[in-house]
Design an enzyme around this catalytic site. Structure first.
Site, PDB file in Angstrom:
ATOM      1  N   ASP A   7       9.660  -4.164  -2.913  1.00  0.00           N
ATOM      2  CA  ASP A   7       9.636  -2.698  -2.877  1.00  0.00           C
ATOM      3  C   ASP A   7       9.138  -2.266  -4.258  1.00  0.00           C
ATOM      4  OD1 ASP A   7      10.061   0.006  -2.240  1.00  0.00           O
ATOM      5  OD2 ASP A   7      12.090  -0.067  -3.057  1.00  0.00           O
ATOM      6  N   GLU A  67       5.949  -3.228   0.606  1.00  0.00           N
ATOM      7  CA  GLU A  67       5.984  -1.894   1.201  1.00  0.00           C
ATOM      8  C   GLU A  67       4.752  -1.116   0.760  1.00  0.00           C
ATOM      9  OE1 GLU A  67       9.621   0.689   2.354  1.00  0.00           O
ATOM     10  OE2 GLU A  67       9.148   1.125   0.257  1.00  0.00           O
ATOM     11  N   ASP A 139      16.820  -0.488  -4.617  1.00  0.00           N
ATOM     12  CA  ASP A 139      15.469  -1.047  -4.534  1.00  0.00           C
ATOM     13  C   ASP A 139      15.492  -2.482  -3.988  1.00  0.00           C
ATOM     14  OD1 ASP A 139      13.827   1.167  -5.712  1.00  0.00           O
ATOM     15  OD2 ASP A 139      15.194   0.828  -7.378  1.00  0.00           O
TER      16      ASP A 139
END
Length: 168
Positions: A7, A67, A139
């Site tokens: 991420d 992502e 995160d």
């Protein structure tokens, strides 16, 4: 199969490694990589890249997932996020990993069941899907969700590939 989920973020990049064995998922490791906002952008990007390379080297990975960038009204923030994402993609590509890229709504749908899920719902499902995992922060939870999404997509793709009987 060991999968690294990332991420990306310039300030904090979450990472998570899971093991996928058919439909069974298990937590391997997770963490967060932080950069100092007072440092020059090129140095922050270099530190981020180096830290991701170290994570990649620490595990015998079979794949990675990153992502996608969700644009926002601040173009400068979106650009910096894209640059951090580039470091994540580069580190995974340099290791010759097959990389999946997933929009945040696809990750939410894969993990929670709806593309409009709240962050707390994603974190709750990550905890449920990976019992006992000590998650380093939001995160890292998002990174584990990205890895879970990739595991689901890879498993589905494998089921859809027709098997052929050997010719005799």
């Amino acid at each position: 199969m060991l999968i690294l989920g990332l991420d990306p973020g310039l300030g904090t990049t979450g990472w998570g490694v899971i093991r996928a064995d058919g439909n069974r998922l298990s937590h391997v490791a997770n963490g967060q990589i932080r950069t100092d906002a007072s440092m020059a952008l090129p140095r922050r990007l270099a530190l981020l890249h180096g830290a991701i390379v170290e994570v990649v080297r620490s595990y015998d990975l079979d794949g990675a997932a990153v992502e996608e960038v969700l644009g926002n009204s601040n173009a400068q923030s979106t650009l910096k996020l894209g640059q951090a994402r580039g470091m994540a993609l580069l580190a995974a590509a340099q290791a010759d990993l097959v990389i999946g890229e997933y929009h945040p709504s696809v990750v939410k749908k894969a993990v929670v069941g709806t593309g409009g899920a709240e962050k707390k719902q994603v974190q709750a499902m990550v905890a449920r899907l990976l019992p006992g995992a000590k998650v380093a922060g939001a995160d890292a939870a998002d990174a584990l969700a990205v890895a879970i999404t990739h595991a689901h997509h890879v498993a589905t793709a494998r089921r859809l590939i027709p098997t052929r009987a050997p010719l005799s």
